[in-house]
Design a protein around this motif. Sequence first.
Motif, PDB file in Angstrom:
ATOM      1  N   ASP A  97       0.771  -1.280   0.106  1.00 56.98           N
ATOM      2  CA  ASP A  97      -0.297   0.009   0.458  1.00 56.98           C
ATOM      3  C   ASP A  97       0.751   1.099  -0.470  1.00 56.98           C
ATOM      4  O   ASP A  97       0.390   1.705  -0.820  1.00 56.98           O
ATOM      5  CB  ASP A  97      -1.132  -0.071   1.299  1.00 56.98           C
ATOM      6  CG  ASP A  97      -2.277  -0.708   0.862  1.00 56.98           C
ATOM      7  OD1 ASP A  97      -2.731  -1.322  -0.232  1.00 56.98           O
ATOM      8  OD2 ASP A  97      -2.906  -1.103   1.955  1.00 56.98           O
ATOM      9  N   ALA A  98       1.714   1.896   0.803  1.00 64.60           N
ATOM     10  CA  ALA A  98       2.837   2.520   0.547  1.00 64.60           C
ATOM     11  C   ALA A  98       3.510   2.822  -0.390  1.00 64.60           C
ATOM     12  O   ALA A  98       3.595   4.347  -1.095  1.00 64.60           O
ATOM     13  CB  ALA A  98       4.279   1.884   1.262  1.00 64.60           C
ATOM     14  N   ILE A 100       2.064   1.801  -3.561  1.00 65.02           N
ATOM     15  CA  ILE A 100       0.648   2.114  -4.150  1.00 65.02           C
ATOM     16  C   ILE A 100       0.166   4.182  -4.159  1.00 65.02           C
ATOM     17  O   ILE A 100       0.490   4.721  -4.297  1.00 65.02           O
ATOM     18  CB  ILE A 100      -0.311   1.706  -3.877  1.00 65.02           C
ATOM     19  CG1 ILE A 100       0.145   0.035  -4.684  1.00 65.02           C
ATOM     20  CG2 ILE A 100      -1.650   2.257  -4.894  1.00 65.02           C
ATOM     21  CD1 ILE A 100      -1.460  -1.353  -3.790  1.00 65.02           C
ATOM     22  N   GLU A 101       0.582   4.962  -2.851  1.00 67.47           N
ATOM     23  CA  GLU A 101       0.262   5.649  -2.284  1.00 67.47           C
ATOM     24  C   GLU A 101       1.093   6.580  -2.992  1.00 67.47           C
ATOM     25  O   GLU A 101       0.937   7.849  -3.534  1.00 67.47           O
ATOM     26  CB  GLU A 101       0.289   5.503  -0.728  1.00 67.47           C
ATOM     27  CG  GLU A 101      -1.257   5.159   0.057  1.00 67.47           C
ATOM     28  CD  GLU A 101      -1.113   5.387   1.268  1.00 67.47           C
ATOM     29  OE1 GLU A 101      -0.855   6.939   1.800  1.00 67.47           O
ATOM     30  OE2 GLU A 101      -1.185   4.394   2.165  1.00 67.47           O
ATOM     31  N   GLN A 102       2.412   6.597  -2.752  1.00 68.14           N
ATOM     32  CA  GLN A 102       3.770   6.717  -3.673  1.00 68.14           C
ATOM     33  C   GLN A 102       2.758   6.991  -4.937  1.00 68.14           C
ATOM     34  O   GLN A 102       3.315   8.264  -5.875  1.00 68.14           O
ATOM     35  CB  GLN A 102       4.647   6.746  -3.515  1.00 68.14           C
ATOM     36  CG  GLN A 102       6.016   7.379  -4.252  1.00 68.14           C
ATOM     37  CD  GLN A 102       7.091   6.100  -3.496  1.00 68.14           C
ATOM     38  OE1 GLN A 102       7.504   5.313  -2.872  1.00 68.14           O
ATOM     39  NE2 GLN A 102       8.585   7.193  -4.027  1.00 68.14           N
ATOM     40  N   TRP A 103       2.665   6.319  -5.599  1.00 69.08           N
ATOM     41  CA  TRP A 103       2.254   6.007  -7.023  1.00 69.08           C
ATOM     42  C   TRP A 103       1.495   6.757  -6.910  1.00 69.08           C
ATOM     43  O   TRP A 103       1.480   7.759  -8.367  1.00 69.08           O
ATOM     44  CB  TRP A 103       2.476   5.090  -7.833  1.00 69.08           C
ATOM     45  CG  TRP A 103       3.642   3.956  -7.850  1.00 69.08           C
ATOM     46  CD1 TRP A 103       4.748   4.274  -7.885  1.00 69.08           C
ATOM     47  CD2 TRP A 103       3.237   2.329  -7.981  1.00 69.08           C
ATOM     48  NE1 TRP A 103       5.258   3.366  -7.857  1.00 69.08           N
ATOM     49  CE2 TRP A 103       4.763   1.530  -8.133  1.00 69.08           C
ATOM     50  CE3 TRP A 103       2.034   1.693  -7.728  1.00 69.08           C
ATOM     51  CZ2 TRP A 103       5.149   0.418  -7.886  1.00 69.08           C
ATOM     52  CZ3 TRP A 103       2.552  -0.101  -8.042  1.00 69.08           C
ATOM     53  CH2 TRP A 103       3.578  -0.350  -7.954  1.00 69.08           C
ATOM     54  N   LEU A 104      -0.077   6.860  -6.408  1.00 70.98           N
ATOM     55  CA  LEU A 104      -1.059   7.614  -6.537  1.00 70.98           C
ATOM     56  C   LEU A 104      -0.676   9.188  -6.399  1.00 70.98           C
ATOM     57  O   LEU A 104      -0.828  10.156  -7.385  1.00 70.98           O
ATOM     58  CB  LEU A 104      -2.206   6.838  -5.838  1.00 70.98           C
ATOM     59  CG  LEU A 104      -2.259   6.134  -5.996  1.00 70.98           C
ATOM     60  CD1 LEU A 104      -3.316   5.609  -5.317  1.00 70.98           C
ATOM     61  CD2 LEU A 104      -3.082   5.768  -7.466  1.00 70.98           C
ATOM     62  N   ALA A 105       0.346   9.131  -5.823  1.00 69.69           N
ATOM     63  CA  ALA A 105       1.099  11.347  -5.367  1.00 69.69           C
ATOM     64  C   ALA A 105       1.640  11.164  -6.738  1.00 69.69           C
ATOM     65  O   ALA A 105       1.022  12.335  -7.117  1.00 69.69           O
ATOM     66  CB  ALA A 105       1.771  10.840  -3.924  1.00 69.69           C
ATOM     67  N   GLN A 106       2.598  10.805  -6.933  1.00 69.35           N
ATOM     68  CA  GLN A 106       3.072  11.402  -8.334  1.00 69.35           C
ATOM     69  C   GLN A 106       1.816  11.224  -9.880  1.00 69.35           C
ATOM     70  O   GLN A 106       2.568  12.404  -9.847  1.00 69.35           O
ATOM     71  CB  GLN A 106       4.355   9.893  -8.717  1.00 69.35           C
ATOM     72  CG  GLN A 106       5.541  10.683  -7.822  1.00 69.35           C
ATOM     73  CD  GLN A 106       6.147   8.900  -7.899  1.00 69.35           C
ATOM     74  OE1 GLN A 106       5.967   7.924  -8.537  1.00 69.35           O
ATOM     75  NE2 GLN A 106       7.315   8.741  -7.677  1.00 69.35           N
TER      76      GLN A 106
END
Length: 165
Positions: A97-98, A100-106
């Motif tokens: 999840d961490a 995925i969260e980074q990818w979504l933020a990018q």
Amino acid sequence: LVEALGVVRLRSDVERKRLHGAQTEDAKGMLHAGIYSPQASEATYRRLHELAETALNAGFSAVIDASYLKQEQRQAAWQVAESTGVPFLIIDCQAPDAVIEQWLAQRQAQGADASDATMEVIRAQQADREALSEAEQLLSRRVDTHEAASLDDLVAAIRQRLPGL
């Protein structure tokens, strides 16, 4: 993966918006509403399968980039491959999840991606996902998408199975 193999990418986020337009402000944040309603999703997958069939019949290899949460959706994709006489592979993408969260933020920072995904959406998808059946497991390969070696192994395995790629 698509760049490494030189295949056609059919992306649900793009095709959904081509079919249904952008998500309305009223429906944003609402799962299973607007362009993400069950009816809109069914039409989106139907369109992806039509496009895949066209590409495959024209001699191109294709990757359908979509979540495929339901066995019914995966079965329909397999039927396209079967009817066109091409090999079928489910790529079971996994990441913490961490990551995925980074990818979504990018994605959000870049502001040019067709995806409307948020962590809320990802968690709902994870909860709604129907597990791969035994038959699907035989047609699948798990990929830890955050690990370059896992992706490299996938590309090598696909090239070995399909020497023309």
